[in-house]
Each structure stands twice: as structure tokens, then as C-alpha cells.
Write an enzyme that holds these catalytic residues in place. Structure first.
Site, PDB file in Angstrom:
ATOM      1  N   HIS A  14      -8.227   3.620   5.836  1.00  0.00           N
ATOM      2  CA  HIS A  14      -8.388   3.596   7.295  1.00  0.00           C
ATOM      3  C   HIS A  14      -8.965   4.917   7.774  1.00  0.00           C
ATOM      4  O   HIS A  14      -9.066   5.888   7.023  1.00  0.00           O
ATOM      5  CB  HIS A  14      -7.066   3.265   8.011  1.00  0.00           C
ATOM      6  CG  HIS A  14      -6.018   4.337   7.970  1.00  0.00           C
ATOM      7  ND1 HIS A  14      -4.830   4.248   8.662  1.00  0.00           N
ATOM      8  CD2 HIS A  14      -5.962   5.528   7.323  1.00  0.00           C
ATOM      9  CE1 HIS A  14      -4.112   5.324   8.449  1.00  0.00           C
ATOM     10  NE2 HIS A  14      -4.763   6.115   7.639  1.00  0.00           N
ATOM     11  N   CYS A  33      -6.843  12.650   9.092  1.00  0.00           N
ATOM     12  CA  CYS A  33      -6.875  11.179   9.169  1.00  0.00           C
ATOM     13  C   CYS A  33      -8.084  10.675   9.938  1.00  0.00           C
ATOM     14  O   CYS A  33      -8.302   9.464  10.040  1.00  0.00           O
ATOM     15  CB  CYS A  33      -5.589  10.643   9.783  1.00  0.00           C
ATOM     16  SG  CYS A  33      -4.268  10.538   8.570  1.00  0.00           S
ATOM     17  N   HIS A  39      -9.957   7.286   4.400  1.00  0.00           N
ATOM     18  CA  HIS A  39      -9.128   7.748   3.283  1.00  0.00           C
ATOM     19  C   HIS A  39      -8.116   6.648   3.025  1.00  0.00           C
ATOM     20  O   HIS A  39      -7.939   5.749   3.860  1.00  0.00           O
ATOM     21  CB  HIS A  39      -8.418   9.067   3.638  1.00  0.00           C
ATOM     22  CG  HIS A  39      -7.485   8.912   4.786  1.00  0.00           C
ATOM     23  ND1 HIS A  39      -7.910   8.924   6.092  1.00  0.00           N
ATOM     24  CD2 HIS A  39      -6.155   8.670   4.826  1.00  0.00           C
ATOM     25  CE1 HIS A  39      -6.882   8.725   6.892  1.00  0.00           C
ATOM     26  NE2 HIS A  39      -5.796   8.550   6.163  1.00  0.00           N
ATOM     27  N   HIS A  41      -4.294   4.902   1.536  1.00  0.00           N
ATOM     28  CA  HIS A  41      -2.847   5.033   1.356  1.00  0.00           C
ATOM     29  C   HIS A  41      -2.366   3.918   0.443  1.00  0.00           C
ATOM     30  O   HIS A  41      -2.921   2.819   0.455  1.00  0.00           O
ATOM     31  CB  HIS A  41      -2.104   4.885   2.686  1.00  0.00           C
ATOM     32  CG  HIS A  41      -2.349   5.995   3.654  1.00  0.00           C
ATOM     33  ND1 HIS A  41      -1.727   7.213   3.568  1.00  0.00           N
ATOM     34  CD2 HIS A  41      -3.155   6.069   4.738  1.00  0.00           C
ATOM     35  CE1 HIS A  41      -2.134   7.995   4.554  1.00  0.00           C
ATOM     36  NE2 HIS A  41      -3.008   7.325   5.290  1.00  0.00           N
ATOM     37  N   ASP A  79      -4.700  -5.971   1.444  1.00  0.00           N
ATOM     38  CA  ASP A  79      -4.779  -5.224   0.177  1.00  0.00           C
ATOM     39  C   ASP A  79      -6.232  -4.982  -0.220  1.00  0.00           C
ATOM     40  O   ASP A  79      -7.049  -5.907  -0.223  1.00  0.00           O
ATOM     41  CB  ASP A  79      -4.051  -5.999  -0.918  1.00  0.00           C
ATOM     42  CG  ASP A  79      -3.865  -5.175  -2.186  1.00  0.00           C
ATOM     43  OD1 ASP A  79      -3.690  -3.939  -2.071  1.00  0.00           O
ATOM     44  OD2 ASP A  79      -3.890  -5.763  -3.270  1.00  0.00           O
ATOM     45  N   HIS A  80      -6.534  -3.722  -0.539  1.00  0.00           N
ATOM     46  CA  HIS A  80      -7.897  -3.303  -0.895  1.00  0.00           C
ATOM     47  C   HIS A  80      -8.905  -3.562   0.221  1.00  0.00           C
ATOM     48  O   HIS A  80     -10.069  -3.879  -0.031  1.00  0.00           O
ATOM     49  CB  HIS A  80      -8.338  -3.927  -2.226  1.00  0.00           C
ATOM     50  CG  HIS A  80      -7.623  -3.332  -3.403  1.00  0.00           C
ATOM     51  ND1 HIS A  80      -6.297  -3.599  -3.683  1.00  0.00           N
ATOM     52  CD2 HIS A  80      -8.020  -2.455  -4.341  1.00  0.00           C
ATOM     53  CE1 HIS A  80      -5.925  -2.915  -4.741  1.00  0.00           C
ATOM     54  NE2 HIS A  80      -6.953  -2.203  -5.162  1.00  0.00           N
ATOM     55  N   GLU A 124       3.911   4.805   4.968  1.00  0.00           N
ATOM     56  CA  GLU A 124       2.524   5.218   4.768  1.00  0.00           C
ATOM     57  C   GLU A 124       2.445   6.303   3.696  1.00  0.00           C
ATOM     58  O   GLU A 124       1.477   6.363   2.935  1.00  0.00           O
ATOM     59  CB  GLU A 124       1.933   5.725   6.084  1.00  0.00           C
ATOM     60  CG  GLU A 124       0.429   5.860   6.050  1.00  0.00           C
ATOM     61  CD  GLU A 124      -0.132   6.112   7.425  1.00  0.00           C
ATOM     62  OE1 GLU A 124      -0.799   5.222   7.962  1.00  0.00           O
ATOM     63  OE2 GLU A 124       0.117   7.199   7.977  1.00  0.00           O
TER      64      GLU A 124
HETATM   65 NI    NI Z   1      -4.015   7.981   6.988  1.00  0.00          NI
END
Ligand code: NI
Length: 134
Positions: A14, A33, A39, A41, A79-80, A124
Site C-alpha cells: 500500500h 508509508c 511498500h 506488510h 493477498d498479494h 500491520e
Molecule cells: Ni505501511
């Protein structure tokens, strides 16, 4: 009252930004962020269902069923994925842990056949998580 938790994990990317703010404001607010190319998580999702035990089964809810509901309605969609661009139920939202947790709640709400949705917890990072209880 008894509480049953199913944990699932997903990986997603995100970028936190608000297009209505200036670059300087965005940088101050979101820092790393706000990296323009995003990037990732490794999120941990915990879904808690509350209710009474069914005397016929000894279960509140069959965890195989709860797992399937979470995977079909949430994990398969995130996911992904890029949470800013790929996920319809996050469209138009800043994909913070807070907003993701609420959106996941809304995806699951009404789909739990036994007991009731009690809590959605979203980690997160190892040290940061949010919890939404509707
Ligand atoms: Ni983040």
C-alpha cells in the site's frame, strides 16, 4: 458466551496518501508509508466470533467453515494485492490498518452463520494492530 478466533495471514502493498493534501503535508503525516511506489506488510488478521455453544456439535462455529468464509470474502481479495488499486472494497479509502479493519468487518458482517461477528483485529506489524468491533 464463548469466543472463537480464526487467524489468517496475507501479504499486500500500500501507499498512504491523501490526494487532497500537498506533498509536504503528506510527507509530514505519513512519512515512509507515503513512498510513491508503495511498500509491503505481512498482515495478520484475527476474526473473533461470539455466541453460545451448539449442544449438538459442541462448537460455537465450525472453524473450517469460518476459515472458508474469511478466505472467500477477504483473503482471496487482498493477498498479494496493492490495497490502493486492486481491492474493490477499499476503493476510495486510505488503506490504513484502521480503514482496512473496518472494511474487512463490513465484508464479513452478515456472513457468519453461527454466533455473531465480535471483533476484527488486524496486525500491520508485530507491534501495531487495530481492532474493530462494529
Ligand atoms: Ni505501511
Amino acid at each position: 458466551m464463548i469466543y472463537v478466533t480464526r487467524r489468517e495471514v496475507f501479504s499486500a502493498s500500500h501507499r498512504l496518501f491523501n490526494p487532497q493534501l500537498t506533498d509536504e503535508q503528506t510527507d509530514k503525516l505519513f512519512g515512509k508509508c507515503n513512498n510513491p511506489n508503495g511498500h509491503g506488510h505481512n498482515y495478520i488478521l484475527e476474526v473473533i466470533v461470539a455466541g453460545e455453544i451448539n449442544p449438538d456439535t459442541g462448537y460455537l462455529i465450525d472453524l473450517k467453515l469460518l476459515k472458508k468464509i474469511i478466505i472467500d470474502n477477504v483473503i482471496s481479495k487482498v493477498d498479494h494485492k496493492n490495497l490502493n488499486m486492486d481491492v474493490q472494497f477499499l476503493s476510495g479509502k486510505i488503506p490504513t490498518a484502521e480503514n482496512i479493519a473496518i472494511a474487512i468487518w463490513n465484508e464479513l458482517d452478515g456472513k457468519i452463520p453461527d454466533g455473531r461477528l465480535y471483533s476484527v483485529k488486524l496486525y500491520e506489524t508485530e507491534n501495531n494492530y487495530v481492532e474493530y468491533r462494529g
